[in-house]
Design an enzyme around this catalytic site. Structure first.
Site, mmCIF file in Angstrom:
data_model
loop_
_atom_site.group_PDB
_atom_site.id
_atom_site.type_symbol
_atom_site.label_atom_id
_atom_site.label_comp_id
_atom_site.label_asym_id
_atom_site.label_seq_id
_atom_site.Cartn_x
_atom_site.Cartn_y
_atom_site.Cartn_z
ATOM 1 N N ASN A 211 51.357 40.689 32.488
ATOM 2 C CA ASN A 211 51.193 40.957 31.056
ATOM 3 C C ASN A 211 51.353 42.461 30.797
ATOM 4 O O ASN A 211 51.602 43.234 31.714
ATOM 5 C CB ASN A 211 49.837 40.430 30.568
ATOM 6 C CG ASN A 211 48.690 41.065 31.321
ATOM 7 O OD1 ASN A 211 48.464 42.255 31.226
ATOM 8 N ND2 ASN A 211 47.992 40.262 32.114
ATOM 9 N N ASP A 280 45.460 34.258 33.213
ATOM 10 C CA ASP A 280 44.629 33.056 33.138
ATOM 11 C C ASP A 280 45.075 31.988 34.134
ATOM 12 O O ASP A 280 44.281 31.162 34.558
ATOM 13 C CB ASP A 280 44.667 32.492 31.706
ATOM 14 C CG ASP A 280 43.952 33.432 30.741
ATOM 15 O OD1 ASP A 280 42.877 33.943 31.118
ATOM 16 O OD2 ASP A 280 44.465 33.684 29.637
ATOM 17 N N ILE A 308 36.616 35.933 36.130
ATOM 18 C CA ILE A 308 35.854 36.928 36.898
ATOM 19 C C ILE A 308 34.593 37.333 36.138
ATOM 20 O O ILE A 308 33.489 37.387 36.680
ATOM 21 C CB ILE A 308 36.754 38.155 37.190
ATOM 22 C CG1 ILE A 308 37.981 37.702 37.991
ATOM 23 C CG2 ILE A 308 35.981 39.236 37.941
ATOM 24 C CD1 ILE A 308 39.081 38.721 38.095
ATOM 25 N N PHE A 324 35.841 42.273 27.333
ATOM 26 C CA PHE A 324 36.773 42.637 26.268
ATOM 27 C C PHE A 324 37.349 41.354 25.688
ATOM 28 O O PHE A 324 37.404 40.330 26.368
ATOM 29 C CB PHE A 324 37.908 43.500 26.827
ATOM 30 C CG PHE A 324 37.565 44.965 26.873
ATOM 31 C CD1 PHE A 324 38.061 45.840 25.918
ATOM 32 C CD2 PHE A 324 36.734 45.467 27.862
ATOM 33 C CE1 PHE A 324 37.742 47.187 25.945
ATOM 34 C CE2 PHE A 324 36.410 46.816 27.904
ATOM 35 C CZ PHE A 324 36.928 47.671 26.933
ATOM 36 N N LYS A 342 30.420 33.073 27.520
ATOM 37 C CA LYS A 342 30.445 33.671 28.861
ATOM 38 C C LYS A 342 29.120 34.341 29.227
ATOM 39 O O LYS A 342 29.030 34.996 30.259
ATOM 40 C CB LYS A 342 31.581 34.705 28.940
ATOM 41 C CG LYS A 342 32.981 34.113 28.713
ATOM 42 C CD LYS A 342 34.070 35.062 29.173
ATOM 43 C CE LYS A 342 35.445 34.490 28.866
ATOM 44 N NZ LYS A 342 36.523 35.217 29.522
HETATM 45 O O1 C5P Z 1 38.702 34.498 27.740
HETATM 46 P P1 C5P Z 1 39.454 35.769 27.639
HETATM 47 O O2 C5P Z 1 40.546 35.915 28.671
HETATM 48 O O3 C5P Z 1 39.946 36.108 26.276
HETATM 49 O O4 C5P Z 1 38.349 36.899 27.976
HETATM 50 C C1 C5P Z 1 38.677 38.247 28.114
HETATM 51 C C2 C5P Z 1 37.647 38.894 28.974
HETATM 52 O O5 C5P Z 1 37.416 38.128 30.161
HETATM 53 C C3 C5P Z 1 38.082 40.258 29.489
HETATM 54 O O6 C5P Z 1 36.933 41.077 29.610
HETATM 55 C C4 C5P Z 1 38.682 39.948 30.842
HETATM 56 O O7 C5P Z 1 38.603 41.072 31.725
HETATM 57 C C5 C5P Z 1 37.822 38.812 31.331
HETATM 58 N N1 C5P Z 1 38.514 37.820 32.174
HETATM 59 C C6 C5P Z 1 38.190 37.732 33.506
HETATM 60 N N2 C5P Z 1 38.780 36.781 34.306
HETATM 61 C C7 C5P Z 1 39.688 35.935 33.785
HETATM 62 C C8 C5P Z 1 40.034 35.998 32.433
HETATM 63 C C9 C5P Z 1 39.427 36.950 31.647
HETATM 64 O O8 C5P Z 1 37.362 38.526 33.993
HETATM 65 N N3 C5P Z 1 40.247 35.033 34.577
#
Ligand code: C5P
Length: 407
Positions: A211, A280, A308, A324, A342
């Site tokens: 991305n 994702d 994560i 974020f 979350k």
């Molecule tokens: O659910 P979404 O992807 O919109 O959430 C964004 C937040 O979740 C960000 O803080 C991102 O660093 C974290 N995130 C993560 N692991 C993932 C997807 C998102 O830590 N697989």
């Protein structure tokens, strides 16, 4: 102090009486482990001779944009690329004005335009010149563009006056660059873990899914936490941003690697900030050979990556957890729903897909939300925004820890 070890610092010297301190600055930067090259303006050479800087830096001194002999040895673009930190000390009012307006009328301004390295200025001038509206407007413009101001300090000035505008002392300038906080900060004694940048998911041995995250916001958060006194580890996906001074960097490529690196460190941390744009999904089965373009369509089967942030928030004794959220509509509602889903202590939401802000630019704005409160942080440089965000994190963290301790 050793964490400038191996760093390539380009020291710009402009015309001010404080230039007499700059040879000592070169010496101290080298003692801290940096390699230093010096570029002087014509004004600077009225105060100190290039030979002095050549002697203390052990490198030829650069001062002329149009000198074919100097360009043949190391061209100005090469010099701009060589640096991984630009420091201008002293930075005169005239230099700040020229930089603010994007001028490239001498070697040093041209280097500042041509470099991708972070730039820091240590301003030095008479107190009335510093307080002049034109100088302050130039300073604000430069800070909004991500240029860091180290000082000025106040005190006796060479002109006999007393006030704000004198260049900081050499050890304080070096401390600001190494990232060793000069004074006690609100995150003293804390351990902060930050995820940064994009992740990369292999499609085959030569292709990947990723991305547009640049890593600038995440590293700005890491730098802000460090300046506020924290011990900081940044787990970073592939990005070209240089590591802020004093921050430990762990490089990873995939979401699974980032997950593993984070889960190994999160239990010992006080604050976790998930600033990475984690992919994702990953490709379910990555072939060993490059995929051939034989067919008109190609279907990839994707598997969801671990979240994560959510995994950290679900630890038995989780750190103060900040996420974020990048949203294209209903920013607040979506961000607050995400925060609750979350189990985060705080979420910082920004608009994406608009002309300003978001992933790739130097500026951004955030809506920060926590249980029962929130704050809007307006459009500003990612560095200034990260400072404001980490101030809020420190406030909320101490408030929550305080109330937990008295329970
Ligand atoms: O659910 P979404 O992807 O919109 O959430 C964004 C937040 O979740 C960000 O803080 C991102 O660093 C974290 N995130 C993560 N692991 C993932 C997807 C998102 O830590 N697989």
């Amino acid at each position: 102090m050793s964490n400038l070890y191996g760093r390539r610092v380009l020291l710009g010297v402009t015309g001010g009486i404080a230039a007499y301190k700059s040879p000592d600055l070169v010496r101290r930067l080298r003692e801290a482990g940096a390699q230093v090259r010096v570029a002087m303006t014509a004004g600077a050479m009225e105060f100190v001779r290039p030979l002095t800087f050549q002697a203390v830096s052990g490198e030829p001194v650069h001062h002329d944009l149009l000198d074919p002999a100097a360009e043949a040895a190391m061209g100005h673009i090469e010099l701009a690329r060589w640096a991984d930190q630009v420091l201008v000390a002293p930075a005169s009012a005239n230099f700040m004005a020229r930089l603010a307006h994007g001028m490239a009328d001498d070697l040093l301004t041209t280097l500042c335009l041509a470099t991708e390295a972070p730039i820091a200025l240590a301003p030095a001038m008479n107190r009335v010149m510093w307080a002049n509206a034109a100088t302050l407007a130039n300073r604000d413009l430069l800070v909004r563009r991500g240029i860091r101001m180290i000082g000025p300090g106040s005190g006796d000035q060479a002109c006999g006056e007393v006030g704000e505008g004198r260049m900081l002392d050499v050890p304080d300038i070096v401390a600001a660059l190494t990232g060793d906080p000069a004074e006690p900060g609100p995150l003293d004694g804390t351990r902060v873990l930050v995820t940064v940048g994009p992740t990369r998911e292999a499609v085959d041995p030569v292709r990947f899914l990723s991305n547009r995250s640049s890593g600038r916001m995440g590293f700005a958060v890491a730098a802000a936490a460090r300046r506020m006194g924290a011990e900081v580890v940044a787990v970073a996906g592939p990005c070209a941003v240089s590591t802020p001074p004093g921050v430990e960097r762990v490089d990873v490529e995939t979401a699974a690697q980032m997950h593993e690196a984070v889960m190994a460190r999160a239990p010992g941390c006080d604050i976790f900030v998930g600033a990475a744009a984690v992919a994702d999904y990953r490709v379910a089965e990555v072939p060993e050979a490059k995929i051939k373009k034989n067919d008109d369509t190609l279907t990839l089967s994707l598997l969801k990556n671990p979240d994560i942030l959510q995994s950290v928030a679900a630890l038995p004794d989780p750190p103060f957890t900040v996420g974020f959220a990048a949203e294209t509509h209903d920013l607040r509602d979506h961000a607050e729903a995400k925060r609750r889903r979350k189990s985060l202590d705080m979420i910082a939401a920004n608009w994406v897909g608009r002309a300003q802000g978001g992933f790739e630019g130097d500026e951004n704005a955030l809506e920060v939300l926590w249980e029962g409160g929130g704050r809007s942080l307006g459009m500003q440089s990612k560095a200034a925004l990260a400072d404001a965000l980490m101030e809020l994190v420190a406030e909320r963290y101490h408030e929550e820890r305080g109330s937990q301790d008295s329970r």
